[in-house]
Enzyme design. Structure first.
Site, PDB file in Angstrom:
ATOM      1  N   GLN A 298      -1.528 -60.871  -9.305  1.00  0.00           N
ATOM      2  CA  GLN A 298      -0.508 -59.818  -9.387  1.00  0.00           C
ATOM      3  C   GLN A 298      -0.248 -59.257  -7.992  1.00  0.00           C
ATOM      4  O   GLN A 298       0.630 -58.419  -7.818  1.00  0.00           O
ATOM      5  CB  GLN A 298      -0.995 -58.678 -10.289  1.00  0.00           C
ATOM      6  CG  GLN A 298      -1.267 -59.100 -11.712  1.00  0.00           C
ATOM      7  CD  GLN A 298      -2.059 -58.031 -12.452  1.00  0.00           C
ATOM      8  OE1 GLN A 298      -1.496 -57.092 -12.997  1.00  0.00           O
ATOM      9  NE2 GLN A 298      -3.363 -58.154 -12.460  1.00  0.00           N
TER      10      GLN A 298
ATOM     11  N   VAL B  53       0.816 -58.957  -4.051  1.00  0.00           N
ATOM     12  CA  VAL B  53       1.952 -59.441  -3.260  1.00  0.00           C
ATOM     13  C   VAL B  53       1.523 -59.680  -1.808  1.00  0.00           C
ATOM     14  O   VAL B  53       2.350 -59.914  -0.943  1.00  0.00           O
ATOM     15  CB  VAL B  53       3.122 -58.428  -3.311  1.00  0.00           C
ATOM     16  CG1 VAL B  53       3.667 -58.297  -4.727  1.00  0.00           C
ATOM     17  CG2 VAL B  53       2.713 -57.046  -2.769  1.00  0.00           C
TER      18      VAL B  53
ATOM     19  N   HIS C  88       4.016 -61.205  -9.196  1.00  0.00           N
ATOM     20  CA  HIS C  88       4.797 -60.038  -8.773  1.00  0.00           C
ATOM     21  C   HIS C  88       5.478 -60.240  -7.425  1.00  0.00           C
ATOM     22  O   HIS C  88       5.869 -59.263  -6.785  1.00  0.00           O
ATOM     23  CB  HIS C  88       3.898 -58.794  -8.750  1.00  0.00           C
ATOM     24  CG  HIS C  88       3.447 -58.365 -10.121  1.00  0.00           C
ATOM     25  ND1 HIS C  88       2.426 -57.470 -10.338  1.00  0.00           N
ATOM     26  CD2 HIS C  88       3.897 -58.728 -11.344  1.00  0.00           C
ATOM     27  CE1 HIS C  88       2.260 -57.296 -11.653  1.00  0.00           C
ATOM     28  NE2 HIS C  88       3.130 -58.055 -12.278  1.00  0.00           N
TER      29      HIS C  88
ATOM     30  N   CYS D 121      23.954 -62.619  -1.422  1.00  0.00           N
ATOM     31  CA  CYS D 121      24.125 -64.070  -1.208  1.00  0.00           C
ATOM     32  C   CYS D 121      22.813 -64.842  -1.354  1.00  0.00           C
ATOM     33  O   CYS D 121      22.810 -66.064  -1.330  1.00  0.00           O
ATOM     34  CB  CYS D 121      24.742 -64.348   0.157  1.00  0.00           C
ATOM     35  SG  CYS D 121      23.625 -64.022   1.541  1.00  0.00           S
TER      36      CYS D 121
ATOM     37  N   CYS E 231      26.615 -60.787   5.133  1.00  0.00           N
ATOM     38  CA  CYS E 231      27.619 -60.799   4.049  1.00  0.00           C
ATOM     39  C   CYS E 231      27.872 -59.390   3.512  1.00  0.00           C
ATOM     40  O   CYS E 231      28.740 -59.201   2.661  1.00  0.00           O
ATOM     41  CB  CYS E 231      27.176 -61.726   2.914  1.00  0.00           C
ATOM     42  SG  CYS E 231      25.936 -60.998   1.835  1.00  0.00           S
TER      43      CYS E 231
ATOM     44  N   THR F 245      -8.526 -56.019 -11.660  1.00  0.00           N
ATOM     45  CA  THR F 245      -7.273 -55.514 -12.243  1.00  0.00           C
ATOM     46  C   THR F 245      -7.589 -54.494 -13.325  1.00  0.00           C
ATOM     47  O   THR F 245      -8.540 -54.675 -14.096  1.00  0.00           O
ATOM     48  CB  THR F 245      -6.394 -56.649 -12.814  1.00  0.00           C
ATOM     49  OG1 THR F 245      -5.244 -56.069 -13.447  1.00  0.00           O
ATOM     50  CG2 THR F 245      -7.125 -57.555 -13.796  1.00  0.00           C
TER      51      THR F 245
ATOM     52  N   ASN G 119     -15.196 -56.147 -12.061  1.00  0.00           N
ATOM     53  CA  ASN G 119     -14.541 -54.880 -11.722  1.00  0.00           C
ATOM     54  C   ASN G 119     -15.602 -53.830 -11.403  1.00  0.00           C
ATOM     55  O   ASN G 119     -16.746 -53.929 -11.847  1.00  0.00           O
ATOM     56  CB  ASN G 119     -13.677 -54.395 -12.899  1.00  0.00           C
ATOM     57  CG  ASN G 119     -12.563 -53.457 -12.448  1.00  0.00           C
ATOM     58  OD1 ASN G 119     -12.806 -52.393 -11.899  1.00  0.00           O
ATOM     59  ND2 ASN G 119     -11.320 -53.876 -12.662  1.00  0.00           N
TER      60      ASN G 119
HETATM   61  P1  OAD Z   1      -4.748 -51.321 -10.224  1.00  0.00           P
HETATM   62  O1  OAD Z   1      -4.700 -50.449  -9.018  1.00  0.00           O
HETATM   63  O2  OAD Z   1      -4.084 -50.858 -11.467  1.00  0.00           O
HETATM   64  O3  OAD Z   1      -6.260 -51.636 -10.582  1.00  0.00           O
HETATM   65  C1  OAD Z   1      -7.176 -52.024  -9.592  1.00  0.00           C
HETATM   66  C2  OAD Z   1      -8.488 -52.348 -10.280  1.00  0.00           C
HETATM   67  O4  OAD Z   1      -9.383 -52.852  -9.308  1.00  0.00           O
HETATM   68  C3  OAD Z   1      -9.161 -51.132 -10.936  1.00  0.00           C
HETATM   69  O5  OAD Z   1      -9.579 -51.493 -12.234  1.00  0.00           O
HETATM   70  C4  OAD Z   1     -10.364 -50.866 -10.016  1.00  0.00           C
HETATM   71  O6  OAD Z   1     -11.496 -50.359 -10.744  1.00  0.00           O
HETATM   72  C5  OAD Z   1     -10.646 -52.250  -9.484  1.00  0.00           C
HETATM   73  N1  OAD Z   1     -11.311 -52.307  -8.171  1.00  0.00           N
HETATM   74  C6  OAD Z   1     -11.106 -51.515  -7.098  1.00  0.00           C
HETATM   75  N2  OAD Z   1     -11.840 -51.929  -6.063  1.00  0.00           N
HETATM   76  C7  OAD Z   1     -12.528 -53.032  -6.478  1.00  0.00           C
HETATM   77  C8  OAD Z   1     -13.457 -53.912  -5.870  1.00  0.00           C
HETATM   78  N3  OAD Z   1     -13.835 -53.777  -4.599  1.00  0.00           N
HETATM   79  N4  OAD Z   1     -13.954 -54.927  -6.610  1.00  0.00           N
HETATM   80  C9  OAD Z   1     -13.593 -55.081  -7.919  1.00  0.00           C
HETATM   81  N5  OAD Z   1     -12.726 -54.277  -8.541  1.00  0.00           N
HETATM   82  C10 OAD Z   1     -12.190 -53.264  -7.834  1.00  0.00           C
HETATM   83  O7  OAD Z   1      -4.193 -52.763  -9.751  1.00  0.00           O
HETATM   84  P2  OAD Z   1      -3.577 -53.923 -10.631  1.00  0.00           P
HETATM   85  O8  OAD Z   1      -4.273 -54.079 -11.924  1.00  0.00           O
HETATM   86  O9  OAD Z   1      -3.459 -55.106  -9.752  1.00  0.00           O
HETATM   87  O10 OAD Z   1       2.746 -54.016  -9.839  1.00  0.00           O
HETATM   88  O11 OAD Z   1      -2.109 -53.342 -10.896  1.00  0.00           O
HETATM   89  C11 OAD Z   1      -1.170 -54.123 -11.553  1.00  0.00           C
HETATM   90  C12 OAD Z   1       0.202 -53.862 -11.018  1.00  0.00           C
HETATM   91  O12 OAD Z   1       0.483 -52.464 -11.015  1.00  0.00           O
HETATM   92  C13 OAD Z   1       0.388 -54.254  -9.555  1.00  0.00           C
HETATM   93  O13 OAD Z   1       0.620 -55.641  -9.369  1.00  0.00           O
HETATM   94  C14 OAD Z   1       1.596 -53.452  -9.180  1.00  0.00           C
HETATM   95  C15 OAD Z   1       1.214 -52.122  -9.802  1.00  0.00           C
HETATM   96  O14 OAD Z   1       2.281 -51.289 -10.122  1.00  0.00           O
HETATM   97  C16 OAD Z   1       3.841 -54.325  -9.163  1.00  0.00           C
HETATM   98  O15 OAD Z   1       3.951 -54.135  -7.974  1.00  0.00           O
HETATM   99  C17 OAD Z   1       4.909 -54.942 -10.004  1.00  0.00           C
END
Ligand code: OAD
Length: 255
Positions: free
Chosen positions: A102, A104, A120, A131, A156, A194, A219
């Site tokens: 997820q 970028v 993403h 364009c 453009c 995540t 996590n």
């Molecule tokens: P989040 O910020 O929602 O979650 C990050 C997760 O990583 C949390 O569960 C933390 O506990 C965990 N975490 C933090 N540090 C860590 C570490 N060192 N080791 C292991 N785990 C750790 O991020 P995402 O789930 O990626 O969307 O968020 C999903 C989407 O929400 C993103 O891609 C973005 C955002 O809005 C878009 O940009 C479309």
């Protein structure tokens, strides 16, 4: 501490041919990139609707463009960490391996993972909304810095935007189809760093589970997925993943 203790889990891992990994912002946290919903997360301080939607971009192009440029410049300065590297190694060991992210930030690719499925988008890419012309980071920065009103415009006349998925937008169809196919066909599915909060990415481990996969979560904390997984590995991904890969390789070497 040993991560793989349960014989049933070890047996399932040893017999797995198809492994799928989904990563989120937590895997890049130890590289120095802020997460979205962690303790110091971006969405704890800023409002996603004001920055990460097409409406925000259209009504406040200069602010949104500068914000994405700022995030991209943070990413350009950091390095992949030991968790990204461990996944390169895992991909070399598992016959049928799919890495979905997820994120970028492109750090999996910089670590050396091939064929990363980006759900993403990628913040280093920019394109014209009229364009479709694409722009390198250097080209984009040049256009932004020479624009008197800080609005990046193509020749453009179209607005130039980052190649990321914003709230309310569809995921890139080809990437999502690949991710879905990998998830439903996997024997083992790892969800790493995540919060499992944002759909449809967060549905992928659930689809894998309905189709019989073993689900492992890496996590720091409990997430929306924790109560559905078979094995929870608590701790920073940069510590846990290299150990997991070592123990997995050791298990494979045992008859
Ligand atoms: P989040 O910020 O929602 O979650 C990050 C997760 O990583 C949390 O569960 C933390 O506990 C965990 N975490 C933090 N540090 C860590 C570490 N060192 N080791 C292991 N785990 C750790 O991020 P995402 O789930 O990626 O969307 O968020 C999903 C989407 O929400 C993103 O891609 C973005 C955002 O809005 C878009 O940009 C479309």
């Amino acid at each position: 501490m040993e991560l793989l203790k349960d014989k049933k889990i070890i047996d399932r891992l040893k017999s797995a041919n198809r492994m799928t990994v989904l990563t989120g912002a937590g895997i890049s946290a130890e590289s120095g990139i802020p997460t979205f919903r962690g303790d110091d997360g971006i969405w704890k301080k800023l409002n996603p609707e004001e920055l990460a939607s097409f409406e925000a971009f259209y009504s406040n192009t200069a602010l949104v463009s500068e914000w994405y440029k700022h995030r991209r410049q943070i990413i350009e300065k950091v390095q992949p960490n030991s968790a990204h590297v461990a996944l390169v190694e895992l991909g070399n060991v598992v016959e049928n391996f799919n890495l979905i992210t997820q994120n970028v930030d492109g750090l999996h690719q910089r670590a050396g993972s091939p064929d990363v499925i980006e759900l993403h988008g990628n913040i280093t890419e920019n394109f014209c909304t009229r364009c479709g012309r694409t722009f390198t980071p250097a080209e984009f920065d040049e256009i932004l810095s020479t624009s008197f009103d800080h609005i990046p415009k193509c020749d453009c006349g179209g607005l130039i935007r980052p190649n990321v998925v914003w709230f309310g937008e569809q995921l890139p169809q080809e990437s999502y189809e690949k991710a879905y196919t990998a998830a439903v066909n996997s024997d083992v599915f790892l969800a790493i760093g995540t919060s499992a909060y944002v759909r449809p990415a967060s549905d992928l481990p659930r689809y894998a589970k309905y189709n019989g996969a073993l689900i492992i979560e890496v996590n720091l904390k409990d997430t929306a997925l924790t109560n559905q997984v078979d094995l929870v590995l608590r701790g920073p991904a940069g510590d846990v993943l290299p150990k997991f890969v070592d123990e997995y390789k050791f298990a494979l070497s045992q008859v």
